[in-house]
Every structure is written in C-alpha cells, then in structure tokens.
Design an enzyme around this catalytic site. Structure first.
Site, PDB file in Angstrom:
ATOM      1  N   ARG A 108       2.243   0.841  10.361  1.00 30.36           N
ATOM      2  CA  ARG A 108       1.783   1.227   9.022  1.00 30.36           C
ATOM      3  C   ARG A 108       2.958   1.187   8.051  1.00 30.36           C
ATOM      4  O   ARG A 108       3.805   2.064   8.046  1.00 30.36           O
ATOM      5  CB  ARG A 108       1.177   2.631   9.083  1.00 30.36           C
ATOM      6  N   ARG A 164       0.841  -1.202   0.000  1.00 27.83           N
ATOM      7  CA  ARG A 164       0.000   0.000   0.000  1.00 27.83           C
ATOM      8  C   ARG A 164       0.873   1.248   0.000  1.00 27.83           C
ATOM      9  O   ARG A 164       1.845   1.335   0.752  1.00 27.83           O
ATOM     10  CB  ARG A 164      -0.912  -0.001   1.229  1.00 27.83           C
ATOM     11  N   ARG A 172       0.742  -6.331  12.551  1.00 25.69           N
ATOM     12  CA  ARG A 172       0.078  -5.697  13.691  1.00 25.69           C
ATOM     13  C   ARG A 172      -0.133  -6.697  14.825  1.00 25.69           C
ATOM     14  O   ARG A 172      -0.114  -6.339  15.998  1.00 25.69           O
ATOM     15  CB  ARG A 172      -1.258  -5.098  13.250  1.00 25.69           C
ATOM     16  N   SER A 195     -10.419  -6.136   9.676  1.00 26.26           N
ATOM     17  CA  SER A 195     -11.619  -5.489   9.166  1.00 26.26           C
ATOM     18  C   SER A 195     -12.373  -6.520   8.345  1.00 26.26           C
ATOM     19  O   SER A 195     -11.816  -7.105   7.426  1.00 26.26           O
ATOM     20  CB  SER A 195     -11.230  -4.294   8.297  1.00 26.26           C
ATOM     21  N   GLU A 204      -6.896  -1.039  15.219  1.00 30.85           N
ATOM     22  CA  GLU A 204      -7.453  -1.980  14.242  1.00 30.85           C
ATOM     23  C   GLU A 204      -6.445  -3.059  13.849  1.00 30.85           C
ATOM     24  O   GLU A 204      -5.302  -2.773  13.503  1.00 30.85           O
ATOM     25  CB  GLU A 204      -7.868  -1.202  12.983  1.00 30.85           C
TER      26      GLU A 204
END
Length: 430
Positions: free
Chosen positions: A277, A262, A391, A352, A349
């Site tokens: 991230r 990403r 994560r 999801s 988070e």
RNA sequence: GGAGACGUGGCCGAGUGGUCGAAGGCGCUCCCCUGCUAAGGGAGUAGACGACGUGAAAUCGUCUCGAGGGUUCGAAUCCCUUCGUCUCCGCCA
C-alpha cells in the site's frame, strides 16, 4: 449520477436498491426537491412566455406610434423580468441542491450482486491454481534475501516519507517487465488499445468518474488545482466525456500503464510493511465503453483479461463477487481478483473490475446514437485493473521464493528479462 | 513568460443588433431513378429541461451559438469576466 426520472417513476425500487448498500431511503428528500424545482421552472417559464409575447408586440406598438400601448407593454415586461429573475434564482438554487445530492449517492447494485454488509459477505465465483507448497516457512516480499538490496524503504522515506519505495537492480527490472508483459498481452491478445494519458487532471474529470465531490481527501491536488489521478480509469474513461459516439464505434477498449497516486487517508496502520500500500504506484488499467446491453457481458470479459495475466504468471488466485455493502461508489457490480501471497498466507486483492452502467456516463455526458435512432443514449462504462504492477511484483517474488533464498521467475516474464529466469539470493538476475 | 487569433448543431463551416435554433457542405435516415465496386434526384435530420401523456410517439412551452455577468424594448452578433484551444516569439525535457 442518477436519473431523476427513474427515481420519480419508481422511488420504491430506488430506495430498495440503496437499502442493499445499507443506506436509508433517500427518495422522499429527492422527490421533494424535484417537485419544488419543477414547480418553480413551470412558473418561471410561464412568466417568460408572457414576457416573450409582450416583447413581440412592443416593437409593433412603437412602429405604429401607439405610445400608451408601448409604455404599458414596457411596464409589463419590466414586471415580468423581475419576476423571472427571482423565480430563476430559486430554481437554480433548488436545481443545484438536487444535483449536489444526486452526485453523492452511490450507484445502484445489479440484481445479481450478492447482498451483504461487508467484506465477509463477498462470494467466491472462481478459483484458479493452488498455493505453492514451498516446503519451508515463506517470507514476506520485503524479507526475501533476493529482494533486500533492491527494495529500499528507508531511503525512500528519507526522500519522500512513509509509503514510498525505491526499487533498483533486478527488482526494478522485474517490475518494469511486469508492466510491459501486461500491456503486450492486453494489446496483442485481448484486443485493447494502448493509451498513454496525463496523470494530472481537472476537477471535471474527477467528477465524471466519481472521485469527486465525495472522495476528495483520497486524492492529491496540486497548488494550481490539478488532481493527481488515483487510477488511469479517470483519464481513460474521460476520453469519451462530452462526446457523441457512433454506434459502430462501440465497444471501445482501452488499456494504459500509469502512475497512480492515493493519499490512503483513513488507512493509517494498515499494510504498513512492504510495498503493498503506497502513496504512489503503477498500474495497468483497462477501460471499456459499451452499449447498455453489452456491459454485463463485458464485465466477465474484462475479468477474464485480468485473470489471464495471473494465469500466465503461474499465480494462484480467486475471484470474488463483491457484496452490495463492499462495492465502490460508482459500481453496479464488482469482481475482485485476489492473488495468493505465501508471505501473508492469504489471498490479497490485485485487481478490481467494475461495471458502472450509465452512472459515470451521465456525470460526464458520454452518449452514443444508434443507427437510425433519433435520441442519443448514455453509454456504459467499465474499468478494471489488469493488474496492479506493484502488487503483482510482490506476488511474483513471494510465490517464486526458494529454500536457497533465490526467486524463480515465471516463464512468461523471461523474454522481458533478457532471458534470465532467476533472481539470485544476492539480488542479481540470472 | 510576451504578442495575437479563435470557441456556432454528429462533423466542417456561414452568420457583426430584430424576421436566426441558426445558410451551405459532409455524415446519417427514408423514398425515387439506375442497376449492382459507383453515381444522380427528392424529403427529413440539434440538444436539454418542463407541461400533457405515459409502451414509444405526437403536441405545446422554456432554454441553449464555450461558461458567467452586463448594455438594449430586443444579442450568436456589442461590453466585461472567466475557462478552453490554436499560432508566433522566448524558455525548456
């Protein structure tokens, strides 16, 4: 991708659903395009029918030797041909305009989605465990003594730039163990089929799941046009693109461990420390293909699969139902699972899970036929992280930190670590 | 990278200018026979879009034989472009 017929039949409901997402009404514009397009199609088809009728007669006329009639029909056909060409060109342009518009409109939220503006309006629907009482000031993962040598951002930056990391030694092993543990759990206990997919895909695949055309800047593209997948949702879901599935073959449940890429465009300055991230990360993904009537229940099932991973790792979490304003582009309803991170003293988070209804299926033409039914229907698709490996590594490290600088690892991971259960303050598995 | 082949309905597979949306097989649906681990007979069975209608259907029309363009009165069939798949050789993890 929306069903133009549904919009035509109930434009008010369509606009009302969009309004929940904070969007202004679009049905007037859509319907105007649709009407223009249909009028053009009708005109073109009428002309085509005339031309076809003439074509049938022209052969006979020539056969009979009726040259006047032959010439008259030829002239007529030439006229019609020109007329059709013009009408078709217009119809095509209008059709593309409509399609382009429909492709950029997000999915409509389920009725049971909380209406809200942003993150602050999300609703907690489940909570498990309690944040550990460490008895000292917790550190963030990258500050832990046990992690110092095994998580190298400087060297990664030298080689690749910011938002990359090099893991080594015990930390790398734990990271790998997490992915293995997740895959094993999903395949042996949750009934998912393990899949290994490409990470380079074509435009169509990205269009099918909704990354394109609207979010091109979020992903990376190779010089010869391939996209690097931002999630294996892209490849797993596209397995059924352009297919006709037998009813008995549903539901299909897939899981894959893959790299994800990403660009994180637009998130400059956010989560710049640590490996929360990254431009490149690993994720175990889950994707389900179901019949329409089963998809909502599948969302809850999939959510439980993701939650189960955290429970086995003894991590505290809460599950949020995203409000209409915070949901992603293709989702009808989304559950975010947030894991407790002691270093940040908050929930973050880690998964999801979304049900997309037939939104993606329409884009990628994924259909099924019920036994005995004549008409095919679009399948429903769901996707969810199960979980984000990087994560999860952060969560395990931060939650297991001890006063002496070592990290106590979850018992579920021990078999994957050669029986070791501690990452010492020196960064060694013991 | 070099050479070649191929791309047809849910699947397999015929079909080299008109009567083909398309033989045959498989699968599926319904019926009959038989009778119960199987087999046989008959009928039906592509999709998208548009019109009409609107509970589904039925009906009519247009388009679709990977995609786009061309030749022709007329193309699945001929030509061009493009995408994809496969085979052999080379190279290579």
């Amino acid at each position: 991708m929306h069903d133009i017929r549904a919009i035509r039949e109930n434009p008010a409901a369509f606009d009302a659903a969009l309004a929940k997402r904070g969007l202004s009404p679009l049905s007037p514009k859509i319907l105007a395009l649709d009407e223009a397009r249909r009028a053009r199609i009708t005109a073109s088809e009428t002309a085509q029918a005339d031309a076809n009728a003439a074509a049938k007669q022209v052969g006979q006329a020539k056969h009979k030797g009726d040259l006047d009639e032959f010439e008259r029909l030829r002239a007529l056909m030439a006229d019609k041909k020109a007329e059709i060409a013009e009408l078709d060109a217009q119809a095509k342009a209008e059709d593309e305009k409509l399609r382009d518009l429909l492709l950029t409109i997000p999915n409509l939220p389920h009725d049971d989605v909380p209406v809200g503006k942003d993150e602050a309006d999300n609703v907690e629907i489940h909570r498990h465990g309690t944040p550990p009482n460490l008895g000292f000031a917790p550190k963030e993962h990258f500050d832990l003594p046990a992690v110092q040598g095994g998580m190298d951002f400087e060297t990664a930056a030298k080689i690749s730039g910011s938002r990359f990391v090099i893991l080594s030694g015990g930390v790398a092993r734990i990271h790998r163990a997490l992915a293995q543990f997740m895959l094993d759990t999903h395949t042996t206990e949750n009934g998912l089929t393990e899949v290994n997919t490409p990470v380079l895909v074509r435009d169509e695949a990205m269009l099918g799941t909704g990354q394109l055309p609207k979010f091109a800047e979020d992903s990376y593209q190779t010089t010869n046009g391939w996209w690097l997948i931002p999630t294996s949702e892209v490849t797993l879901t596209n397995i059924v693109s352009d297919t006709m599935i037998d009813e008995g073959y549903l539901p299909r449940r897939y899981t894959a461990h893959s790299l994800c890429f990403r660009s994180e465009a637009g998130s400059a300055g956010r989560d710049t420390s640590g490996m929360l991230r990254q431009h490149q990360f690993e994720k175990v993904e889950m994707v389900s293909i179901t019949k329409p009537e089963d998809s909502r229940a599948e969302l809850d099932r999939m959510t439980k699969c993701a939650e189960g991973i955290l429970e086995r790792l003894d991590l505290a979490y809460r599950t949020m139902a995203l409000c209409t304003g915070d949901m992603g582009f293709g989702a009808q309803r989304t559950h975010d699972i947030e894991v407790w991170l002691p270093g940040q003293n908050t929930y973050r988070e880690i998964s999801s899970v979304s049900v997309c209804g037939d939104f993606q299926a329409r884009r990628m033409n994924a259909r099924f036929k019920r036994d005995g039914a004549k008409k095919p229907e679009f399948v429903h698709t769901l996707n969810g992280s199960g979980l984000a490996v990087g994560r999860c590594l952060i969560a395990v490290l931060e939650n297991g930190q001890q006063a002496d600088g070592s990290v106590k690892l979850p018992s579920a991971l021990v078999p994957y670590l050669g029986g070791r259960s501690i990452l010492t303050a020196e960064g060694v598995l013991a």
